[in-house]
Write a protein that holds these residues in place. Structure first.
Motif, short mmCIF file in Angstrom:
data_model
loop_
_atom_site.label_atom_id
_atom_site.label_comp_id
_atom_site.label_asym_id
_atom_site.label_seq_id
_atom_site.Cartn_x
_atom_site.Cartn_y
_atom_site.Cartn_z
N MET A 182 0.84 -1.19 0.00
CA MET A 182 0.12 0.07 0.04
C MET A 182 0.96 1.30 0.00
O MET A 182 1.77 1.45 0.90
N GLN A 183 0.57 2.07 -0.95
CA GLN A 183 1.58 3.34 -0.97
C GLN A 183 0.66 4.52 -0.50
O GLN A 183 0.25 5.44 -1.24
N ILE A 184 0.63 4.59 0.72
CA ILE A 184 -0.02 5.66 1.50
C ILE A 184 0.73 6.18 2.81
O ILE A 184 1.40 5.45 3.40
N ALA A 185 0.85 7.49 2.87
CA ALA A 185 1.70 7.88 4.03
C ALA A 185 0.65 9.09 4.49
O ALA A 185 -0.35 9.59 4.09
N TYR A 186 0.84 9.22 5.98
CA TYR A 186 0.19 10.34 6.80
C TYR A 186 1.04 11.01 7.65
O TYR A 186 1.99 10.61 7.89
N THR A 187 0.49 12.40 7.58
CA THR A 187 1.31 13.15 8.57
C THR A 187 0.37 13.97 9.49
O THR A 187 -0.84 14.19 9.42
N VAL A 208 -0.04 11.56 -7.81
CA VAL A 208 0.00 11.39 -6.31
C VAL A 208 -1.47 12.22 -5.72
O VAL A 208 -1.77 13.15 -6.41
N LEU A 209 -2.00 11.41 -4.74
CA LEU A 209 -3.31 12.04 -4.54
C LEU A 209 -2.94 12.82 -2.87
O LEU A 209 -2.37 11.81 -1.98
N ILE A 210 -3.38 13.91 -2.56
CA ILE A 210 -3.15 14.66 -1.39
C ILE A 210 -4.50 14.94 -0.85
O ILE A 210 -5.40 15.58 -1.35
N ILE A 211 -4.75 14.49 0.30
CA ILE A 211 -6.18 14.76 1.01
C ILE A 211 -5.72 15.61 2.41
O ILE A 211 -4.89 14.97 3.12
N ALA A 257 -5.33 1.66 -7.67
CA ALA A 257 -4.72 2.36 -9.04
C ALA A 257 -3.41 2.39 -9.06
O ALA A 257 -2.65 3.08 -9.88
N SER A 258 -2.88 2.01 -7.74
CA SER A 258 -1.23 2.25 -7.49
C SER A 258 -0.85 3.83 -7.49
O SER A 258 0.34 3.92 -7.89
N ILE A 259 -1.96 4.73 -7.28
CA ILE A 259 -1.52 6.12 -6.89
C ILE A 259 -1.10 6.44 -5.64
O ILE A 259 -1.72 5.96 -4.79
N PRO A 260 0.10 6.77 -5.42
CA PRO A 260 0.52 7.20 -3.90
C PRO A 260 -0.53 8.28 -3.36
O PRO A 260 -0.91 9.16 -4.07
N VAL A 261 -0.67 8.14 -2.15
CA VAL A 261 -1.56 8.86 -1.16
C VAL A 261 -0.88 9.50 -0.07
O VAL A 261 -0.14 8.76 0.73
N ILE A 262 -1.27 10.69 0.15
CA ILE A 262 -0.54 11.53 1.36
C ILE A 262 -1.75 12.17 2.07
O ILE A 262 -2.39 12.70 1.28
N VAL A 263 -1.79 11.75 3.29
CA VAL A 263 -3.15 12.31 3.96
C VAL A 263 -2.63 13.01 5.24
O VAL A 263 -1.95 12.46 5.94
#
Length: 175
Positions: free
Chosen positions: A3-8, A100-103, A126-132
């Motif tokens: 899973m290509q997801i990071a959170y901050t 990249v998707l930024i939420i 869809a293997s698009i990296p996500v930053i939340v």
């Protein structure tokens, strides 16, 4: 495929929003195709809460997602219909090719299965990296949603950009 997801998460009120807005601007300037939302808060003085707007990435429009409930109101000021309008706009832009998707926030609506939750899932599928951005109140729900696989990254534009660059390097490395 991981899973290509990071959170901050940042300490100060509105600080996560500032970091993610700056990250979106930097990535766009570097030629990346960003999608999602960056929140911009407008200070309304000591006696009134800030106005909350989201910029639909990469280049607008701005949508006011807060509503004025009056000076004595204590309830949630989020305008659910405005949030869903922003969600629909991001969903439309997801079809045009995204790096990249930024939420800006995994908030109460996402924790309850609404808001940007389905778009985050679509991006990951869809293997698009996500930053939340996540606040402590919704962290447990976010971790359940990501099955504990999201990577925590400090609220720093350089570190978030480095996380994203690291994904590119790992994905282009020979198997």
């Amino acid at each position: 495929m991981t899973m290509q997801i990071a959170y901050t998460m940042a300490q100060g009120r509105g600080d996560t929003d500032l970091v993610l807005a700056r990250l979106a601007d930097r990535l766009k300037a570097a030629g990346m195709r960003t999608c999602g939302v960056a929140q911009i808060n407008t200070d309304c003085g000591e006696t009134h809460p800030c106005d909350m707007d989201v910029r639909i990435l990469p280049d607008g429009p701005m949508i006011r997602i807060s509503q004025s409930l009056g000076p004595l109101a204590k309830g949630c000021r989020l305008d659910p219909s405005a949030l869903e309008h922003a969600v629909a706009m991001v969903e439309t832009r997801m079809t045009g090719g995204v790096d990249v998707l930024i939420i800006n926030k995994f908030g109460k609506h996402e924790a309850e299965g609404r808001g940007f939750r389905s778009i985050i899932s679509e991006a990951l599928s869809a293997s698009i990296p996500v930053i939340v951005g996540v606040n402590p109140l919704n962290l447990a729900a976010f971790q359940r949603f990501t099955e504990g696989l999201a990577v925590p990254v400090a609220a720093d534009v350089d570190l978030l950009a480095a996380w994203l660059s690291g994904l590119d390097a790992r994905n282009s490395a020979p198997a």
